[in-house]
Write an enzyme that holds these catalytic residues in place. Structure first.
Site, PDB file in Angstrom:
ATOM      1  N   ASP A  11     160.843 -17.316  24.774  1.00 33.20           N
ATOM      2  CA  ASP A  11     159.932 -17.777  25.828  1.00 33.20           C
ATOM      3  C   ASP A  11     158.913 -16.687  26.197  1.00 33.20           C
ATOM      4  O   ASP A  11     159.208 -15.493  26.092  1.00 33.20           O
ATOM      5  CB  ASP A  11     160.758 -18.170  27.063  1.00 33.20           C
ATOM      6  CG  ASP A  11     159.961 -19.012  28.043  1.00 33.20           C
ATOM      7  OD1 ASP A  11     158.922 -19.579  27.646  1.00 33.20           O
ATOM      8  OD2 ASP A  11     160.386 -19.108  29.210  1.00 33.20           O
ATOM      9  N   HIS A  28     151.410 -18.112  20.527  1.00 38.03           N
ATOM     10  CA  HIS A  28     152.378 -18.721  19.604  1.00 38.03           C
ATOM     11  C   HIS A  28     152.319 -18.033  18.237  1.00 38.03           C
ATOM     12  O   HIS A  28     153.352 -17.817  17.601  1.00 38.03           O
ATOM     13  CB  HIS A  28     152.110 -20.222  19.450  1.00 38.03           C
ATOM     14  CG  HIS A  28     152.385 -21.004  20.701  1.00 38.03           C
ATOM     15  ND1 HIS A  28     153.491 -20.789  21.484  1.00 38.03           N
ATOM     16  CD2 HIS A  28     151.688 -22.008  21.312  1.00 38.03           C
ATOM     17  CE1 HIS A  28     153.479 -21.626  22.517  1.00 38.03           C
ATOM     18  NE2 HIS A  28     152.387 -22.365  22.436  1.00 38.03           N
ATOM     19  N   LEU A 122     172.399 -14.547   5.991  1.00 36.10           N
ATOM     20  CA  LEU A 122     172.217 -14.972   7.384  1.00 36.10           C
ATOM     21  C   LEU A 122     171.933 -16.460   7.386  1.00 36.10           C
ATOM     22  O   LEU A 122     171.149 -16.935   6.566  1.00 36.10           O
ATOM     23  CB  LEU A 122     171.026 -14.227   8.001  1.00 36.10           C
ATOM     24  CG  LEU A 122     170.512 -14.739   9.357  1.00 36.10           C
ATOM     25  CD1 LEU A 122     171.465 -14.358  10.486  1.00 36.10           C
ATOM     26  CD2 LEU A 122     169.117 -14.206   9.667  1.00 36.10           C
TER      27      LEU A 122
HETATM   28  C1  IPE Z   1     162.234 -23.271  26.495  1.00 39.93           C
HETATM   29  O1  IPE Z   1     161.049 -22.765  27.014  1.00 39.93           O
HETATM   30  C2  IPE Z   1     162.002 -23.864  25.145  1.00 39.93           C
HETATM   31  C3  IPE Z   1     161.642 -22.935  24.098  1.00 39.93           C
HETATM   32  C4  IPE Z   1     161.572 -21.637  24.196  1.00 39.93           C
HETATM   33  C5  IPE Z   1     161.373 -23.541  22.825  1.00 39.93           C
HETATM   34  P1  IPE Z   1     160.135 -23.604  28.017  1.00 39.93           P
HETATM   35  O2  IPE Z   1     159.014 -22.714  28.376  1.00 39.93           O
HETATM   36  O3  IPE Z   1     159.809 -24.907  27.426  1.00 39.93           O
HETATM   37  O4  IPE Z   1     161.126 -23.840  29.243  1.00 39.93           O
HETATM   38  P2  IPE Z   1     160.831 -24.073  30.779  1.00 39.93           P
HETATM   39  O5  IPE Z   1     159.939 -25.267  30.860  1.00 39.93           O
HETATM   40  O6  IPE Z   1     160.171 -22.852  31.315  1.00 39.93           O
HETATM   41  O7  IPE Z   1     162.187 -24.282  31.394  1.00 39.93           O
HETATM   42  C1  IPE Z   2     157.689 -20.331  24.387  1.00 42.96           C
HETATM   43  O1  IPE Z   2     156.565 -19.878  25.023  1.00 42.96           O
HETATM   44  C2  IPE Z   2     157.368 -21.146  23.156  1.00 42.96           C
HETATM   45  C3  IPE Z   2     157.559 -22.590  23.334  1.00 42.96           C
HETATM   46  C4  IPE Z   2     158.112 -23.174  24.371  1.00 42.96           C
HETATM   47  C5  IPE Z   2     157.106 -23.428  22.252  1.00 42.96           C
HETATM   48  P1  IPE Z   2     155.843 -20.685  26.165  1.00 42.96           P
HETATM   49  O2  IPE Z   2     154.700 -21.421  25.568  1.00 42.96           O
HETATM   50  O3  IPE Z   2     156.798 -21.508  26.931  1.00 42.96           O
HETATM   51  O4  IPE Z   2     155.316 -19.484  27.062  1.00 42.96           O
HETATM   52  P2  IPE Z   2     155.193 -19.448  28.652  1.00 42.96           P
HETATM   53  O5  IPE Z   2     156.530 -19.774  29.215  1.00 42.96           O
HETATM   54  O6  IPE Z   2     154.169 -20.454  29.021  1.00 42.96           O
HETATM   55  O7  IPE Z   2     154.772 -18.054  28.945  1.00 42.96           O
HETATM   56 MG    MG Z   3     157.902 -21.135  28.618  1.00 43.93          MG
END
Ligand code: IPE
Ligand code: IPE
Ligand code: MG
Length: 238
Positions: A11, A28, A122
């Site tokens: 995240d 990303h 792995l």
């Molecule tokens: C969780 O992150 C999902 C992934 C890392 C793929 P999100 O950014 O979607 O989760 P919330 O919405 O903050 O809980």
């Molecule tokens: C995690 O990064 C990746 C996915 C959920 C696909 P985010 O896109 O959720 O990043 P934040 O939480 O907005 O910083």
């Molecule tokens: Mg996120």
């Protein structure tokens, strides 16, 4: 002790990008480089199973442009980077509702799975379009259908029987669940399987994650005392 299975909620890509005045997609893309560092570190640490949460069932609710960007990035990596994983003797597996992806991406997923099926160093499990509640609901439906057909006796069903119906059935439960970005929640990730997982929350954004973070997690895990509900003397005999 080395964890048998590390699972990571990757995240913070969006915040990493925003902090640099860049588009979310740049976050990303940078996150995909962090995946490569994480895989290398897991191999170095001799962790046998690594699950990466790349796309949740709820992430479909993001803006269509971001969903398209994410799926394109996934397709690109599966097409062009799986050879590198194969060279590292990594076996790729997937959990999640893959039927929601287009046929092109599903084809790349199948190709990656087949190519790497016999690798042994792995097992890298990518959670794509994954939601733990969805997986548990599907398992419950399968169990109910088998009961209706008279194949199983619901009264005799135990936890292991139920877990056999989850997509994670052939993997050990995660010993360590890591979340980056400073958030402290599981966001619908491996809810059944995490019953006794150790949890680690890092304040680093996922694109900044590297081998030193992974190594520090391994040291931290080795110092934890896992009891599984037992008294310590018995637990240490495990
Ligand atoms: C969780 O992150 C999902 C992934 C890392 C793929 P999100 O950014 O979607 O989760 P919330 O919405 O903050 O809980
Ligand atoms: C995690 O990064 C990746 C996915 C959920 C696909 P985010 O896109 O959720 O990043 P934040 O939480 O907005 O910083
Ligand atoms: Mg996120």
């Amino acid at each position: 002790m080395v964890p048998r299975h590390v699972a990571v909620i990757m995240d913070g890509n969006g915040r990493w990008a925003r902090a640099r005045g860049k588009a979310v997609m740049a976050g990303h893309r940078a996150g995909a480089d962090a995946v490569r560092r994480c895989v290398r570190a897991a191999i170095m640490a001799e962790v046998p199973f690594l699950t990466l949460y790349a796309f949740s069932s709820e992430n479909w609710n993001r803006a269509p442009e971001e969903v398209t960007d994410l799926t394109s990035l996934l397709r690109f990596y599966l097409r062009h980077k799986v050879a590198e994983l194969h060279d590292q003797n990594v076996r790729l597996e997937f959990i999640g509702d893959l039927s929601r992806f287009d046929t092109g991406l599903r084809g790349e997923i199948e190709r990656a799975r087949k190519l790497t099926a016999d690798n042994t160093r792995l097992t890298l499990i990518l959670a794509l379009s994954y939601g733990a509640r969805h997986d548990m609901l599907l398992a419950a439906k399968r169990v109910a259908a088998a009961a209706l057909r008279g194949e199983i006796d619901p009264a005799a069903l135990n936890e292991n029987d139920f877990a056999e119906h989850l997509q994670t059935a052939s993997f050990p439960d995660p010993d360590l669940i890591v979340r980056t970005s400073g958030e402290r929640r599981l966001s619908n990730f491996l809810l059944w399987e995490s019953a006794y997982a150790e949890l680690a929350f890092l304040d680093v954004m996922w694109p900044d994650f590297d081998e030193t973070h992974f190594a520090a997690l391994m040291t931290d895990f080795a110092g934890r005392e896992r009891r599984f509900g037992k008294r310590l003397a018995e637990a240490s005999a495990l």
